[in-house]
Design an enzyme around this catalytic site. Structure first.
Site: not given
Lengths: 472, 313
Positions: A325-326
């Site tokens: 996701h990041g």
């Protein structure tokens, strides 16, 4: 090009007309879809077209090479090449700076000052999505579950298929690629359903997600200025926002694909009606969760080597999901926290409740509420900008400050959230809520509902905002 | 496919009809507002309903809007006057009003209220809400479409321009059956009952010097407007209304801008009244900020101007 922009509306109409009225051969249609997809992507930044083309051509070539060789070691090296190159690109663009900064920080705490330069990099849009899509192709070809294609146009059109290029659903070659070889005949019902799904997707994005975004973005930017009660409400609204934003995008993508005769996989299955965390993960971002399951969890052994191994594999999946996701520790923490709440489900409960038939039972409602409380709580980890912000938020919401409200939220936003949830509740027996709503009612009633939705969208339509998942 | 296309066409056609109805209703309701969008609807209504048949028209920006009292000019010159001043607009939008008016009515006199900013190109149109109820109009499209605020769809598709404009839609809804008796702008004029304050002085002290870049196309448009008036036998006057002495120094190229106006006046043989050295410019009691006269100042100035004009008839 954003789905929620007038440019996309024009683009879609032109491509639709060319697709069905001008280019009637499969090959021509595939070329058109490829060119349209590259144009769609290049509208954002044409320089990154080379990246997606490189990735596609490489995996196409590796797929053919995998088919042409029977030597296992060579096949393995081909697969490793694909994984290293694709993950390498993803790492360079998405995670390089994060790991460098983390290394510098860790060494600095031990008194060693490293002098490594970070890079000034723009994250290519959708890289996490198309990288996983192209990887799934090579892995499936390697595992011989799928015959590689010899048609590079169809393959590239599959990788860059514009409806789902930027934020999924992450399609499997086994589902989407064969559709590029089938003759596409126009199905009125299928296309009309696509339009309804798109309409509901736009409602979710423009009315709900963007409407909430302007309210809560300032709160999460400086949580220290807000009371526990305000932060708690912002957390609930964020849960709705991220769902409306991402499922809205997925539904626009699915609906758009239907206009061209393609069936994309379902990405959300009413996740906030889940009765447990395990159930939630069967309903949230299904294409990613199933990707992790098929390409990481099962190859690691899944649940075949005892409970201990199953728990370790589950933890790995959630950590990888967080990292996907990041490049931020908050996402990793979010993944770990979900694993913590997921594992008791493996340990103590075999039965997973499905919703519908007896959904009105108090037990199920209690479980749904409990699950949502956990999910919302964990969304704070996802949304917070740093670990420090997480500490601030939790210290406020887990104190008497929870009863303080220092911001007022407009009433209409709660009405809209209720409309969303009620519609989804009554439409939950269908793949897409809007298709079920007023399904058998006279045309006048159905059209009135659609016009009502369209007018509401226009009323709330302001400057198009990016989709949250574009950053991933 | 044929069935699908028919289905979609019918669906869209009904939606377009619905949108046209919504568009007409919102526009109609908005036009009733006398105060919203700086009261500009009142002036646009007069223009579109062809109610402006006055002898003297005053063109300009906010300095025209609050400085020129049509009643005083009427009473002294015995000619009916209408103030067409537009708050915060460069000459392009001022020219739009001129175009609309001249299509229906040719006045006897046009007074150009000059200021240092009218020939400067704005990055975007200020107070765009004023155009909303009148937008499906070629002239409005022509003089406002270059700005970022609108897209082509806003001009020619029904109701699209109201998308996301919740404030305007709420205003339209709230005006149902409401009666607005207060007249915000009268014959385009809006006297301001505000006074010079310490805050104004502090702001002036903080204000940095600025160079105003004159846009050549706007300058050409200004000249074109003057030429059009003269070609139609309209008597033209340039007026630089009073500006407080403390405010005059902040524009470093103010003198060269006034020179441009003087040159144009000379070129077209136009009488130029420059009040920037008038005794009024030394007194704060006539101003509510450095560039704008209050109601006391505007009445005195209008009287002085009307007296000067009357001498030329």
């Amino acid at each position: 090009m954003l789905f929620n922009s007038s440019v996309f509306a024009i683009f879609l109409c032109i491509v639709f007309c060319l697709y069905w009225f001008v280019f009637k051969q499969i090959k021509q249609q595939n070329i058109l879809l490829l060119l349209a997809s590259l144009f769609f992507y290049g509208w954002w930044d044409w320089r990154f077209l080379s990246l997606i083309c490189f990735s596609s051509v490489l995996d196409f070539a590796i797929g053919l090479a995998l088919q042409n060789t029977q030597i296992q070691s060579k096949r393995k090296w081909l697969l490793i090449t694909s994984i290293v190159v694709n993950i390498g690109l993803l790492f360079t663009f998405k995670y390089y700076n994060f790991f460098v900064e983390s290394f510098i920080y860790v060494f600095h705490t031990f008194g060693i000052n490293l002098n490594i330069q970070t890079l000034s990099i723009i994250l290519p849009l959708g890289i996490s999505f198309y990288t996983f899509q192209t990887l799934s192709y090579t892995i499936d070809v390697y595992k011989r579950v799928f015959e590689p294609t010899k048609d590079i146009i169809a393959f590239m059109a599959y990788i860059s298929f514009f409806p789902q290029l930027v934020a999924g659903p992450i399609e499997r070659a086994s589902n989407l690629l064969p559709q590029f070889f089938r003759k596409r005949t126009f199905d009125k019902t299928f296309a009309l359903e696509g339009l309804k799904i798109m309409l509901w997707g736009f409602f979710k994005k423009i009315v709900i997600a963007d409407g909430i975004s302007v309210l809560i973005d300032p709160i999460f930017k400086s949580p220290e200025y807000y009371s526990g009660g305000t932060l708690a409400i912002a957390g609930v609204l964020f849960a709705v926002q991220i769902y409306a934003d991402f499922s809205g995008y997925s539904e626009i993508a699915i609906g758009t694909a239907r206009l061209f005769g393609f069936r994309l996989m379902k990405n959300f299955n009413y996740p906030y009606f889940a009765s447990s965390i395990i159930d939630f993960w069967k309903r949230w971002h299904i294409s990613l969760t199933s990707w992790f399951k098929d390409y990481i969890y099962i190859p690691l052994g899944g649940n075949r080597h005892g409970l201990r191994k199953q728990i370790i594999n589950t933890c790995i999946i959630f950590i990888v999901s967080g990292i996907w996701h990041g490049a931020n520790f908050t996402f990793i923490l979010w993944g770990v926290a979900h694993a913590i709440f997921f594992i008791p489900g493996i340990l103590f409960r075999k039965k997973i409740y499905a919703i519908p038939a007896y959904a009105n039972s108090i037990l199920i409602i209690g479980k749904i509420l409990y699950t949502n409380c956990i999910v919302i709580l964990l969304w704070f980890l996802f949304r917070a900008q740093s670990i420090e912000d997480v500490v601030i938020i939790f210290s406020k919401i887990f104190s008497a400050d929870i009863f303080e409200l220092n911001t007022t939220f407009p009433f209409h936003i709660f009405v809209l959230v209720c409309i969303l949830m009620i519609t989804e509740w009554f439409g939950r027996r269908n793949d897409y809520a809007i298709v079920g709503i007023a399904g058998n009612a006279p045309r006048m009633v159905r059209w009135s509902i659609y016009y009502g939705i369209m007018i509401t969208i226009l009323y709330y339509f302001e400057t198009p905002l990016n989709y949250i998942y574009f950053q991933f | 496919m044929k069935g699908f296309i028919q289905h979609i066409i019918l669906f869209i056609a009904l939606f377009v009809i619905l949108s046209v109805g919504i568009d007409i209703w919102i526009s109609h309701q908005l036009r009733k507002s006398k105060t919203y969008s700086a009261g500009e609807y009142a002036v646009w209504n007069d223009i579109f309903a062809d109610r402006i048949h006055h002898d003297i028209l005053i063109y300009g920006s906010s300095r025209a809007w609050v400085h020129f009292s049509p009643y005083i000019i009427d009473s002294i010159t015995k000619l009916s006057t209408y103030n067409m001043g537009l708050d915060g607009q460069s000459f392009e939008v001022q020219y739009l009003r001129h175009t609309k008016i001249f299509k229906r009515h040719i006045p006897k006199i046009v007074i150009f209220s000059l200021d240092v900013f009218s020939l400067e190109r704005d990055t975007d149109i200020y107070n765009v809400e004023q155009f909303l109820p009148y937008m499906p109009d070629y002239d409005i499209w022509k003089y406002t479409h270059r700005n970022k605020g609108f897209t082509i769809f806003d001009y020619w598709l029904p109701a699209i321009r109201y998308a996301g404009r919740r404030k305007e839609i709420s205003l339209a809804i709230s005006q149902i059956d409401s009666v607005q008796t207060k007249l915000y702008r009268n014959k385009g004029y809006k006297p301001i009952d505000a006074y010079w304050s310490k805050q104004v002085e502090e702001n002036l002290q903080k204000k940095k010097e600025r160079y105003v870049v004159i846009d050549s196309t706007l300058k050409m448009l200004f000249e074109r407007c003057v030429a059009e008036c003269i070609a139609k036998q309209v008597r033209v006057y340039f007026v630089y209304s009073p500006e407080h002495i403390l405010g005059q120094k902040h524009i470093v190229n103010r003198d060269s801008i006034l020179t441009i106006y003087s040159q144009i006046a000379k070129k077209y043989n136009v009488r130029f009244y420059d009040f920037s050295s008038d005794a009024m410019c030394l007194s704060t009691k006539y101003f509510y900020n450095a560039s704008h006269l209050n109601s006391v100042g505007s009445e005195l100035f209008s009287k002085k101007l009307a007296d000067s004009l009357a001498l030329t008839f």
